[in-house]
Write an enzyme that holds these catalytic residues in place. Structure first.
Site, PDB file in Angstrom:
ATOM      1  CB  CYS A 159     -54.010 -23.043 -87.317  1.00 30.01           C
ATOM      2  SG  CYS A 159     -52.446 -22.773 -87.383  1.00 30.01           S
TER       3      CYS A 159
ATOM      4  CG  HIS B 119     -55.242 -23.912 -83.683  1.00 30.86           C
ATOM      5  ND1 HIS B 119     -54.427 -25.032 -83.991  1.00 30.86           N
ATOM      6  CD2 HIS B 119     -54.627 -22.806 -83.706  1.00 30.86           C
ATOM      7  CE1 HIS B 119     -53.281 -24.501 -84.304  1.00 30.86           C
ATOM      8  NE2 HIS B 119     -53.341 -23.268 -84.417  1.00 30.86           N
TER       9      HIS B 119
ATOM     10  CG  ASN C  21     -49.749 -23.766 -83.788  1.00 25.11           C
ATOM     11  OD1 ASN C  21     -50.132 -24.846 -84.342  1.00 25.11           O
ATOM     12  ND2 ASN C  21     -49.877 -22.414 -84.211  1.00 25.11           N
TER      13      ASN C  21
HETATM   14  C1  LIG Z   1     -46.214 -14.609 -81.062  1.00 31.05           C
HETATM   15  C2  LIG Z   1     -46.974 -14.288 -80.037  1.00 31.05           C
HETATM   16  C3  LIG Z   1     -46.726 -15.365 -78.837  1.00 31.05           C
HETATM   17  C4  LIG Z   1     -45.835 -12.880 -79.503  1.00 31.05           C
HETATM   18  O1  LIG Z   1     -46.491 -12.530 -78.200  1.00 31.05           O
HETATM   19  P1  LIG Z   1     -47.087 -11.052 -77.859  1.00 31.05           P
HETATM   20  O2  LIG Z   1     -47.548 -11.256 -76.453  1.00 31.05           O
HETATM   21  O3  LIG Z   1     -48.067 -10.799 -78.922  1.00 31.05           O
HETATM   22  O4  LIG Z   1     -45.639 -10.416 -78.043  1.00 31.05           O
HETATM   23  P2  LIG Z   1     -45.230  -9.030 -78.999  1.00 31.05           P
HETATM   24  O5  LIG Z   1     -45.047  -9.419 -80.416  1.00 31.05           O
HETATM   25  O6  LIG Z   1     -46.355  -8.118 -78.718  1.00 31.05           O
HETATM   26  O7  LIG Z   1     -44.019  -8.632 -78.422  1.00 31.05           O
HETATM   27  C5  LIG Z   1     -44.029  -8.045 -76.931  1.00 31.05           C
HETATM   28  C6  LIG Z   1     -42.385  -7.955 -76.702  1.00 31.05           C
HETATM   29  O8  LIG Z   1     -41.917  -9.120 -76.628  1.00 31.05           O
HETATM   30  C7  LIG Z   1     -40.789  -9.397 -77.578  1.00 31.05           C
HETATM   31  N1  LIG Z   1     -40.564 -10.662 -78.127  1.00 31.05           N
HETATM   32  C8  LIG Z   1     -41.180 -11.076 -79.222  1.00 31.05           C
HETATM   33  N2  LIG Z   1     -40.734 -12.615 -79.455  1.00 31.05           N
HETATM   34  C9  LIG Z   1     -40.144 -12.769 -78.239  1.00 31.05           C
HETATM   35  C10 LIG Z   1     -39.528 -13.890 -77.852  1.00 31.05           C
HETATM   36  N3  LIG Z   1     -39.672 -14.993 -78.439  1.00 31.05           N
HETATM   37  N4  LIG Z   1     -38.705 -13.791 -76.592  1.00 31.05           N
HETATM   38  C11 LIG Z   1     -38.652 -13.005 -75.958  1.00 31.05           C
HETATM   39  N5  LIG Z   1     -39.154 -11.685 -76.287  1.00 31.05           N
HETATM   40  C12 LIG Z   1     -40.075 -11.640 -77.261  1.00 31.05           C
HETATM   41  C13 LIG Z   1     -41.087  -8.282 -78.665  1.00 31.05           C
HETATM   42  O9  LIG Z   1     -39.872  -7.883 -79.146  1.00 31.05           O
HETATM   43  C14 LIG Z   1     -41.695  -7.196 -77.708  1.00 31.05           C
HETATM   44  O10 LIG Z   1     -40.810  -6.172 -77.248  1.00 31.05           O
HETATM   45  P3  LIG Z   1     -40.677  -4.891 -76.932  1.00 31.05           P
HETATM   46  O11 LIG Z   1     -42.189  -4.668 -76.250  1.00 31.05           O
HETATM   47  O12 LIG Z   1     -39.537  -4.420 -76.427  1.00 31.05           O
HETATM   48  O13 LIG Z   1     -41.016  -4.201 -78.335  1.00 31.05           O
HETATM   49  C15 LIG Z   1     -48.513 -13.792 -79.831  1.00 31.05           C
HETATM   50  O14 LIG Z   1     -48.511 -12.457 -80.593  1.00 31.05           O
HETATM   51  C16 LIG Z   1     -49.273 -14.760 -80.409  1.00 31.05           C
HETATM   52  O15 LIG Z   1     -49.418 -16.017 -79.896  1.00 31.05           O
HETATM   53  N6  LIG Z   1     -49.786 -14.481 -81.747  1.00 31.05           N
HETATM   54  C17 LIG Z   1     -50.627 -15.480 -82.284  1.00 31.05           C
HETATM   55  C18 LIG Z   1     -50.025 -16.467 -83.096  1.00 31.05           C
HETATM   56  C19 LIG Z   1     -50.695 -17.527 -83.646  1.00 31.05           C
HETATM   57  O16 LIG Z   1     -51.822 -18.114 -83.203  1.00 31.05           O
HETATM   58  N7  LIG Z   1     -50.234 -18.136 -84.720  1.00 31.05           N
HETATM   59  C20 LIG Z   1     -50.681 -19.241 -85.385  1.00 31.05           C
HETATM   60  C21 LIG Z   1     -51.724 -19.013 -86.071  1.00 31.05           C
HETATM   61  S1  LIG Z   1     -53.428 -19.351 -85.411  1.00 31.05           S
END
Ligand SMILES: CC(C)(COP(=O)(O)OP(=O)(O)OC[C@H]1O[C@@H](n2cnc3c(N)ncnc32)[C@H](O)[C@@H]1OP(=O)(O)O)[C@@H](O)C(=O)NCCC(=O)NCCS
Length: 333
Positions: free
Chosen positions: A115, A255, A285
């Site tokens: 990224c 970003h 993204n």
């Molecule tokens: C990936 C991302 C959106 C997930 O969001 P989050 O709020 O961290 O979610 P979590 O992984 O903590 O999961 C929370 C809950 O939602 C669930 N969940 C994860 N993805 C899901 C989806 N697509 N739909 C519904 N539920 C989902 C998980 O299973 C978890 O359930 P639980 O509480 O029952 O275990 C977030 O972590 C993120 O944006 N991370 C950075 C990614 C990034 O920047 N990547 C690019 C490189 S910079």
């Protein structure tokens, strides 16, 4: 006076096919509401079509630059492409773009910083201008993320999309252009975001394909935590060392990984929401594509002399910030 590298044109391209949150609910266990509230994304673009890759999206973006600036392909000295989804492992996508566009006097290379690919490439491209060696350097950022995303993995398929953006760098001696950069890397972060197979450590095999190891692996929560801190830290640092307050900054170009990461960064910088470039809701993204796509989307709103902070965070980990003074008014041209 010191030669600085100024952005003098932007170009962008996103494919026509729109993958909506609603469509994703039919592919993985998720909801439109979850995706939108947790990420800020409503839809993303996907490059469809046999034989089309990252170079094809870059060509469309760079063609706009040549047209806007009335340049011949022979005028371009260099093309640097931030990407992790190049057309092939080799030769470079830059090489392929130069061939497809007839950039006969240009050379270049790809830069893999996920990224942060565009930001690393922009800082690198600027050096070739600042030394006086080159006059016209194209810096592109592009990824066809759909080529490495597992559409059975709800943790990643909701986030990523395809797209390309590019800018032209030219010399400036009036104080406009890139004034400072902070680039960071910490390879220990690779455990949280990587592609397990397909490289030299684990070449492609039937077993690696069966294990779906050619797709993006991400531990979202860990990446989220590092991204919030990393992006805000470098943004604050670059403002401080250039004596800028939130009032002095016209735009943050962050970003586009997650709207919540962007909001946290803008908060730390003391910026109101109207100064933050956003297109995550439409494109998701696009990895190295997000920042040049923002500049392209917002180009008409930018004014000569605007102080702009670009901030990024990506796999590696890689992160950084760039401070530049915008060099032109689009509407006056
Ligand atoms: C990936 C991302 C959106 C997930 O969001 P989050 O709020 O961290 O979610 P979590 O992984 O903590 O999961 C929370 C809950 O939602 C669930 N969940 C994860 N993805 C899901 C989806 N697509 N739909 C519904 N539920 C989902 C998980 O299973 C978890 O359930 P639980 O509480 O029952 O275990 C977030 O972590 C993120 O944006 N991370 C950075 C990614 C990034 O920047 N990547 C690019 C490189 S910079």
């Amino acid at each position: 006076m010191k030669i600085r590298a100024a952005i003098t044109a932007t170009g962008g391209y996103v494919p026509d096919f729109v993958l909506t949150n609603k469509m994703l609910t039919g592919m993985v266990e998720t909801s439109e509401e979850w995706i939108e509230t947790r990420t800020g994304i409503k839809e993303r673009r996907i490059l469809k079509g046999e034989g089309l890759g990252t170079s094809d999206m870059c060509v469309k973006a760079i063609e706009q630059i040549l047209k806007k600036k009335n340049l011949s392909p022979l005028d371009i000295d260099m093309v640097i492409v931030g990407t992790i989804t190049g057309d092939h492992i080799f030769p470079s996508t830059s090489n392929i773009i130069c061939d497809k566009m007839g950039l006969k006097n240009a050379w270049g290379y790809d830069l893999a910083a996920a990224c942060s690919g565009f930001v690393y490439a922009l800082a690198t491209g600027a050096q070739f201008i600042e030394t006086g060696k080159y006059k016209k350097v194209i810096v592109a950022g592009s990824d066809k993320m759909s080529s490495i995303i597992d559409y059975q993995d709800r943790a990643t398929c909701i986030i990523f999309g395809d797209g390309a953006g590019a800018v032209l760098l030219e010399p400036d001696t009036e104080g406009f252009g890139i004034r400072d950069s902070i680039l960071r890397a910490d390879g220990a972060g690779r455990q949280y975001l990587h592609q397990k197979a397909g490289g030299s450590v684990k070449p492609p095999s039937h077993a690696s394909i069966d294990a779906r190891e050619h797709y993006v692996y991400q531990e979202g929560q860990a990446v989220f935590k590092y991204a919030v801190k990393g992006m805000a830290d470098v943004s604050e640092e670059i403002m401080k060392r250039n004596n800028l307050t939130g009032n002095d900054v016209a735009w943050l170009v962050p970003h586009q990984a997650n709207k919540r990461i962007i909001d946290a960064c803008a908060d730390r910088m003391g910026l109101s929401a109207d100064k933050v470039m956003l297109n995550i809701e439409r494109y998701g993204n696009t990895t190295a594509g997000t920042i040049p796509l923002c500049l392209w989307d917002y180009e008409k709103k930018l004014k000569k002399g605007d102080n702009i902070i670009i901030a990024t965070f990506g796999a590696g980990f890689t992160w950084g910030a760039i401070y530049l003074k915008w060099a032109y008014d689009t509407n006056n041209e």
